[in-house]
Design a protein around this motif. Structure first.
Motif, PDB file in Angstrom:
ATOM      1  N   ARG A  13      31.995 103.292  38.430  1.00 15.41           N
ATOM      2  CA  ARG A  13      32.343 104.120  39.583  1.00 15.41           C
ATOM      3  C   ARG A  13      31.394 105.305  39.746  1.00 15.41           C
ATOM      4  O   ARG A  13      31.240 105.825  40.852  1.00 15.41           O
ATOM      5  CB  ARG A  13      33.779 104.629  39.448  1.00 15.41           C
TER       6      ARG A  13
ATOM      7  N   TRP B   6      28.680 104.833  42.487  1.00 10.71           N
ATOM      8  CA  TRP B   6      29.028 104.503  43.868  1.00 10.71           C
ATOM      9  C   TRP B   6      28.136 105.203  44.883  1.00 10.71           C
ATOM     10  O   TRP B   6      27.613 104.581  45.788  1.00 10.71           O
ATOM     11  CB  TRP B   6      30.492 104.861  44.138  1.00 10.71           C
TER      12      TRP B   6
ATOM     13  N   TYR C 251      43.592 100.906  41.494  1.00  5.65           N
ATOM     14  CA  TYR C 251      43.759  99.905  42.549  1.00  5.65           C
ATOM     15  C   TYR C 251      44.265  98.608  41.942  1.00  5.65           C
ATOM     16  O   TYR C 251      43.688  98.101  40.971  1.00  5.65           O
ATOM     17  CB  TYR C 251      42.426  99.671  43.271  1.00  5.65           C
TER      18      TYR C 251
ATOM     19  N   LEU D 260      38.000 102.676  49.896  1.00  8.84           N
ATOM     20  CA  LEU D 260      36.943 101.954  49.181  1.00  8.84           C
ATOM     21  C   LEU D 260      35.951 101.341  50.161  1.00  8.84           C
ATOM     22  O   LEU D 260      34.747 101.289  49.888  1.00  8.84           O
ATOM     23  CB  LEU D 260      37.539 100.858  48.299  1.00  8.84           C
TER      24      LEU D 260
ATOM     25  N   ILE E  78      31.526  97.677  44.402  1.00  4.64           N
ATOM     26  CA  ILE E  78      32.575  98.697  44.374  1.00  4.64           C
ATOM     27  C   ILE E  78      33.918  98.085  44.002  1.00  4.64           C
ATOM     28  O   ILE E  78      34.680  98.651  43.203  1.00  4.64           O
ATOM     29  CB  ILE E  78      32.630  99.436  45.725  1.00  4.64           C
TER      30      ILE E  78
ATOM     31  N   ALA F 158      36.032  99.080  40.752  1.00  9.84           N
ATOM     32  CA  ALA F 158      37.340  99.669  41.036  1.00  9.84           C
ATOM     33  C   ALA F 158      38.470  98.911  40.350  1.00  9.84           C
ATOM     34  O   ALA F 158      39.575  99.440  40.207  1.00  9.84           O
ATOM     35  CB  ALA F 158      37.591  99.702  42.542  1.00  9.84           C
TER      36      ALA F 158
END
Length: 408
Positions: A21, A24, A90, A159, A206, A210
């Motif tokens: 992360r 990102w 998530y 996201l 991503i 995530a």
């Protein structure tokens, strides 16, 4: 001794580019994950960790990944949004639904590319994107809005918007081959099919990162670190942060494309206001306001005034203006260190990563000046460690200031 200090890129943003992360979105001033991991070693499990200058959420995310509770402040609403998106958990069902929604948006994109769509009011936007590329990413944005709505504070759909932010940078003409942003001479002119292909590859990355669950938690709060308010009786045990350096670089500059496309910025003057609120005040509006700025705090270290006088008396262009800038920087940091005390637990430990600067040949030793403020404000056990060399040609270094707070 200083001459043998290495640059240690593993302690900078460069080392974050392949770390889940943390990779990102890119922001040059971000410090390295490894440095935060080093500073967080041996912290008690129940400790609350604070980063009062959150930036791209490195401290908050590392702390949360290690199972701690973290709190972070920033004045920039986009960075608050980004930090909370980075540190959310998530479910697999959420991620599956997101992927399905993106597939639908990409199908709709094919029907939208010939239409005129909203684009942000970025000055000289054609410098960033060629006409074709701009039309394509605007069309994709319209499709994503239709499927997911605009970026919001609490939504798993965010996201998608992180991926879109990455897309607008990777399709732009912006170059990142040095500390600040510049532009390539030739504009990138992508084909219509390349935009969804690139977006999907970014989005896949991503989603994959995530999916890893974060053991702890991090909360990002929009707050001016110079004027900290109470945190509902929460007391901080450990501070790990890297405030802006006194180098007059605009921290909003690299963030502008993200913030315009996600509608956290609408016009240039809003960016100027954020730069004025940043420690020191760095760009645009800030420059015009410095000459009329008045100090709120008179009890600054004498060493600050000595450095400021040397800069003011130099023969450099705008020496008086830059001397005020340096004064305001250390004035703001003094306000921050003073305000911070109200939320610190007795025996709290502080770690500040700071860098020195030069103005017209006058060295501004940030670490020693901050230490002088800490002594005035009652901090104890203050120590200084050289972390790394920042520039191979100049005597610019990063330091870690550590200190303790034992209460008033």
């Amino acid at each position: 001794m200083l001459s043998i200090v290495k640059q240690k890129s593993e302690y900078t943003f460069k080392a974050n580019r392949n770390l889940g992360r943390h990779a990102w979105l890119r922001l040059t001033p971000a410090y390295g994950v490894k440095l935060v991991e080093k500073l967080i070693t041996s912290v008690a499990e129940e400790a609350v960790i604070l980063d009062p200058f959150s930036g791209t959420a490195t401290t908050g995310l590392v702390a949360a990944e290690k199972g701690y509770r973290a709190i972070a402040f920033d004045i920039n609403p986009f960075l608050i949004w980004l930090g909370n998106v980075k540190c959310n958990n998530y479910s697999q069902n959420h991620l599956t639904d997101l992927y399905t929604g993106v597939e639908k948006a990409l199908e709709e994109y094919k029907c939208l590319t010939q239409q005129k769509h909203w684009t942000p009011q970025i000055f000289n936007i054609e410098r960033w994107w060629s006409t074709n590329t701009l039309n394509f990413i605007a069309g994709l944005r319209a499709a994503l809005v239709h499927q997911f709505g605009e970026p919001t504070e609490d939504s798993i759909y965010n996201l998608v918007w992180v991926a879109f932010c990455r897309l607008v940078i990777e399709t732009s003409s912006a170059a990142f081959n040095h500390v600040s942003m510049s532009f390539n001479d030739t504009k990138n002119n992508f084909e219509i099919d390349y935009i969804p292909e690139l977006f999907l590859s970014i989005f896949d990355f991503i989603l994959k990162t995530a999916a890893t669950r974060i053991a702890g938690s991090a909360q990002f709060i929009e707050m001016d670190a110079r004027h900290i308010t109470t945190l509902d009786n929460i007391k901080i045990n450990k501070v790990i942060t890297s405030p802006p350096y006194p180098n007059r670089i605009s921290y909003i500059r690299e963030l502008r494309p993200y913030m315009y496309w996600t509608k956290f910025l609408h016009e240039a003057k809003e960016a100027g206001e954020l730069d004025w609120l940043a420690v020191g005040g760095t760009w645009g509006i800030a420059t015009s306001r410095l000459l009329s700025w008045q100090m709120q705090e008179e009890n600054l270290p004498q060493e600050v005034f000595s450095v400021v006088d040397k800069i003011k008396c130099s023969d450099g262009k705008n020496a008086q203006l830059l001397s005020i800038y340096v004064l305001k920087y250390f004035h703001d940091m003094h306000l921050h260190l003073s305000s911070l005390r109200s939320i610190l637990h007795n025996d709290a430990e502080l770690n500040y990563i700071v860098g020195n600067s030069t103005f017209f040949g006058n060295m501004v030793d940030t670490a020693s000046l901050m230490i002088a403020s800490m002594h005035i404000l009652g901090y104890s056990d203050i120590n200084l460690e050289i972390i790394r060399k920042r520039n191979c040609n100049k005597a610019l270094y990063e330091y870690c200031i550590s200190a303790k707070w034992f209460g008033s």
